[in-house]
Design a protein around this motif. Structure first.
Motif, short mmCIF file in Angstrom:
data_model
loop_
_atom_site.label_atom_id
_atom_site.label_comp_id
_atom_site.label_asym_id
_atom_site.label_seq_id
_atom_site.Cartn_x
_atom_site.Cartn_y
_atom_site.Cartn_z
N UNK A 1 -5.27 -24.50 -4.66
CA UNK A 1 -6.48 -24.71 -5.45
C UNK A 1 -7.24 -25.94 -4.98
N UNK A 2 -6.53 -27.00 -4.59
CA UNK A 2 -7.18 -28.23 -4.14
C UNK A 2 -7.94 -28.00 -2.83
N UNK A 3 -7.43 -27.12 -1.97
CA UNK A 3 -8.08 -26.85 -0.69
C UNK A 3 -9.33 -25.99 -0.83
N UNK A 4 -9.44 -25.25 -1.94
CA UNK A 4 -10.59 -24.36 -2.13
C UNK A 4 -11.79 -25.13 -2.66
N UNK A 5 -13.01 -24.70 -2.27
CA UNK A 5 -14.19 -25.31 -2.88
C UNK A 5 -14.21 -24.99 -4.37
N UNK A 6 -14.86 -25.84 -5.18
CA UNK A 6 -14.85 -25.64 -6.64
C UNK A 6 -15.38 -24.28 -7.08
N UNK A 7 -16.35 -23.72 -6.36
CA UNK A 7 -16.92 -22.44 -6.78
C UNK A 7 -16.04 -21.24 -6.44
N UNK A 8 -14.96 -21.45 -5.70
CA UNK A 8 -14.08 -20.34 -5.30
C UNK A 8 -12.70 -20.43 -5.94
N UNK A 9 -12.56 -21.27 -6.92
CA UNK A 9 -11.25 -21.48 -7.55
C UNK A 9 -11.01 -20.44 -8.64
N UNK A 10 -10.41 -19.36 -8.24
CA UNK A 10 -10.04 -18.29 -9.18
C UNK A 10 -8.62 -18.56 -9.67
N UNK A 11 -8.25 -18.04 -10.82
CA UNK A 11 -6.91 -18.33 -11.33
C UNK A 11 -5.80 -17.64 -10.53
N UNK A 12 -6.13 -16.51 -9.86
CA UNK A 12 -5.09 -15.79 -9.13
C UNK A 12 -5.58 -15.42 -7.73
N UNK A 13 -4.61 -15.28 -6.83
CA UNK A 13 -4.91 -14.82 -5.48
C UNK A 13 -4.48 -13.37 -5.38
N UNK A 14 -5.44 -12.51 -5.04
CA UNK A 14 -5.16 -11.08 -4.93
C UNK A 14 -5.49 -10.61 -3.51
N UNK A 15 -4.54 -9.93 -2.88
CA UNK A 15 -4.80 -9.34 -1.57
C UNK A 15 -5.79 -8.18 -1.70
N UNK A 16 -6.48 -7.85 -0.62
CA UNK A 16 -7.49 -6.80 -0.68
C UNK A 16 -6.92 -5.43 -0.34
N UNK A 17 -5.92 -5.39 0.53
CA UNK A 17 -5.43 -4.11 1.04
C UNK A 17 -4.81 -3.26 -0.07
N UNK A 18 -5.10 -1.96 0.01
CA UNK A 18 -4.59 -1.01 -1.00
C UNK A 18 -3.64 0.00 -0.35
N UNK A 19 -2.83 0.62 -1.19
CA UNK A 19 -1.85 1.61 -0.76
C UNK A 19 -2.55 2.94 -0.46
N UNK A 20 -2.17 3.64 0.63
CA UNK A 20 -2.71 5.00 0.82
C UNK A 20 -2.24 5.90 -0.32
N UNK A 21 -3.07 6.85 -0.69
CA UNK A 21 -2.73 7.78 -1.77
C UNK A 21 -2.09 9.03 -1.15
N UNK A 22 -0.92 9.38 -1.63
CA UNK A 22 -0.18 10.54 -1.12
C UNK A 22 -0.24 11.64 -2.17
N UNK A 23 -0.62 12.85 -1.77
CA UNK A 23 -0.74 13.99 -2.68
C UNK A 23 0.08 15.15 -2.12
N UNK A 24 0.87 15.77 -2.98
CA UNK A 24 1.63 16.97 -2.63
C UNK A 24 1.26 18.09 -3.59
N UNK A 25 1.17 19.32 -3.07
CA UNK A 25 0.89 20.49 -3.88
C UNK A 25 1.92 21.56 -3.56
N UNK A 26 2.60 22.01 -4.60
CA UNK A 26 3.54 23.14 -4.49
C UNK A 26 2.96 24.31 -5.26
N UNK A 27 2.97 25.48 -4.62
CA UNK A 27 2.54 26.71 -5.28
C UNK A 27 3.73 27.66 -5.29
N UNK A 28 4.16 28.03 -6.47
CA UNK A 28 5.32 28.91 -6.67
C UNK A 28 6.56 28.37 -5.97
#
Length: 168
Positions: free
Chosen positions: A65-92
């Motif tokens: 937090x001390x290294x960040x400029x005052x306008x960028x001090x958010x309470x939490x650090x969140x990564x941007x990358x998201x998980x790929x979505x996996x879909x399966x379909x079974x018929x009968x």
């Protein structure tokens, strides 16, 4: 010579337009085309969904937090990358689709999108749809249903954050 040519311009132009219109009329009816073979229905899987983050959010340390400029001090650090979505379909009971939709964007932080069509015979079928949008092994969204499909019917499988996997 010019007068003779002018005398034939209008009739020749009318003849060419008539021939063109006849060709268009013939091609609009002549080749019989069917979207689906008789007795066939379609199951469409469509998805536009943000997977969960690869890493969970964490609070910043005092040093960070001390290294960040005052306008960028958010309470939490969140990564941007998201998980790929996996879909399966079974018929009968038979797996007919297993697709992984990667997240969009240069930082892999956008929505995952998927569109697939599966043709099957009309009638009653048992569908099982599984979706995984979180890190880890198990599928976190599942839907099972028995559907009766009429010939040329299109069944759409979608995902809604509030309702989960929907069939319509």
């Amino acid at each position: 010579m010019a007068a003779a040519r002018r005398r034939f311009e209008w009739p020749l132009q009318a003849a060419l337009y008539t021939a063109f219109m006849a060709l268009v009329a013939l091609l609009s009816t002549a080749p019989a085309w069917q979207a689906l073979p008789p007795g066939t229905a379609v199951v469409t899987v469509t998805l536009l969904h943000h997977g969960q983050r690869v890493e969970p959010c964490r609070p910043y340390t005092a040093e960070e937090l001390a290294r960040l400029p005052p306008n960028m001090r958010a309470p939490q650090k969140c990564g941007r990358e998201r998980v790929p979505v996996l879909v399966e379909l079974d018929i009968d009971g038979v797996n007919v689709m297993r697709e992984s939709a990667p997240p969009a964007g240069l930082s892999r932080d956008g929505a995952s999108s998927l569109y697939r069509r599966v043709q099957l015979t009309a009638g009653e079928h048992r569908l099982t749809v599984r979706m995984k949008d979180a890190p880890g092994d198990p599928f976190n969204h599942t839907r099972e249903a028995t559907v009766k499909l009429a010939p040329a019917q299109v069944l759409v499988i979608d995902f809604d954050n509030a309702k989960g996997i929907t069939l319509s």
